[in-house]
Design an enzyme around this catalytic site. Structure first.
Site, mmCIF file in Angstrom:
data_model
loop_
_atom_site.group_PDB
_atom_site.id
_atom_site.type_symbol
_atom_site.label_atom_id
_atom_site.label_comp_id
_atom_site.label_asym_id
_atom_site.label_seq_id
_atom_site.Cartn_x
_atom_site.Cartn_y
_atom_site.Cartn_z
ATOM 1 N N ALA A 1 9.058 -2.800 7.015
ATOM 2 C CA ALA A 1 7.720 -3.309 7.284
ATOM 3 C C ALA A 1 6.834 -2.288 7.942
ATOM 4 O O ALA A 1 7.182 -1.142 8.058
ATOM 5 C CB ALA A 1 7.775 -4.568 8.113
ATOM 6 N N VAL B 1 6.129 -1.583 13.731
ATOM 7 C CA VAL B 1 6.419 -0.907 12.468
ATOM 8 C C VAL B 1 6.979 -1.884 11.438
ATOM 9 O O VAL B 1 6.634 -1.801 10.258
ATOM 10 C CB VAL B 1 7.384 0.285 12.701
ATOM 11 C CG1 VAL B 1 7.854 0.879 11.387
ATOM 12 C CG2 VAL B 1 6.694 1.347 13.549
ATOM 13 N N GLU B 2 7.795 -2.810 11.874
ATOM 14 C CA GLU B 2 8.418 -3.747 10.931
ATOM 15 C C GLU B 2 7.425 -4.706 10.291
ATOM 16 O O GLU B 2 7.456 -4.901 9.086
ATOM 17 C CB GLU B 2 9.531 -4.547 11.612
ATOM 18 C CG GLU B 2 10.787 -3.756 11.900
ATOM 19 C CD GLU B 2 11.597 -3.428 10.662
ATOM 20 O OE1 GLU B 2 11.288 -3.920 9.564
ATOM 21 O OE2 GLU B 2 12.561 -2.669 10.795
ATOM 22 N N SER B 3 6.562 -5.343 11.097
ATOM 23 C CA SER B 3 5.725 -6.421 10.555
ATOM 24 C C SER B 3 4.278 -6.372 11.000
ATOM 25 O O SER B 3 3.508 -7.262 10.611
ATOM 26 C CB SER B 3 6.304 -7.774 10.986
ATOM 27 O OG SER B 3 6.141 -7.934 12.390
ATOM 28 N N TYR C 1 10.550 6.002 9.288
ATOM 29 C CA TYR C 1 10.714 4.825 10.136
ATOM 30 C C TYR C 1 11.095 5.234 11.551
ATOM 31 O O TYR C 1 10.477 4.803 12.523
ATOM 32 C CB TYR C 1 11.788 3.929 9.505
ATOM 33 C CG TYR C 1 12.131 2.689 10.276
ATOM 34 C CD1 TYR C 1 11.385 1.529 10.112
ATOM 35 C CD2 TYR C 1 13.204 2.661 11.147
ATOM 36 C CE1 TYR C 1 11.709 0.375 10.806
ATOM 37 C CE2 TYR C 1 13.536 1.516 11.842
ATOM 38 C CZ TYR C 1 12.781 0.373 11.676
ATOM 39 O OH TYR C 1 13.098 -0.770 12.364
#
Length: 186
Positions: A4, A81-83, A168
């Site tokens: 994400a 970073v994920e969502s 990431y």
């Protein structure tokens, strides 16, 4: 494994993602309820109908970080970073919620609803804490495991040579470094 983030907006059309690099043209009367975003780790559908500010999750992040004895700034950076703090985010790989839990992992961690912010943050933080323990506190290795899977990190004996995983890890460690620099400047 877990994907994400946030970047350039692309608009889905009729439930499909726009071709990479182009937004679809929609009539002005078409309601836009979600966007697909290329991220440091892939594509994620992010809802745009209603979003709480990131600070709305501070109490959950702080509780989970205390419970699992990890830095709340790390949890916030992972969620960023994920969502991009969208509790309804779903990656093209099927990862769900704020911390982008894959369904099998969510089930293994006892999550009933991966889109529930409390359940998602508690489970994702628990898993991140476990990965930090496995990697003896090495944040880049724990993050690489969170993204690419612990087996992949073991196989490569470090951060795997995948551009997605390297971006990431760099994105999250960059957020942490900027936060520390800002705190030191205060």
């Amino acid at each position: 494994m877990l994907l994400a983030g946030a970047a350039t907006l692309f608009v889905p059309h009729a439930g499909k993602l726009a071709p990479k690099g182009r937004a679809t043209a929609l009539p002005s009367s078409t309601p836009i309820t979600a966007t697909a975003m290329p991220t440091p780790a892939g594509w994620v559908l992010v809802s745009t109908e209603f979003r709480l500010p990131p600070s709305a999750y501070d109490h959950l992040i702080d509780e989970a970080a205390r419970r699992y004895q990890i830095d709340p700034a790390l949890v916030r950076a992972v969620i960023t970073v994920e969502s991009a703090f969208d509790p309804l985010a779903v990656s093209t790989a099927g990862a769900q919620g704020l911390m982008q839990l894959m369904p099998a992992l969510a089930e293994e961690l006892g999550v009933q609803n991966a889109f529930d912010p409390r359940e998602n943050i508690m489970a994702g933080t628990r898993y991140l804490s476990y990965l930090l323990d496995v990697h003896k506190g090495n944040i880049p290795l724990a993050l690489a495991s969170y993204n690419a899977g612990p087996g992949t990190v073991d196989r490569y004996k470090g951060v795997p040579p995948f551009e997605e995983t390297r971006r990431y890890v760099k994105a999250i460690t960059g957020i942490l470094a900027r936060g520390r620099a800002d705190a030191a400047a205060d």
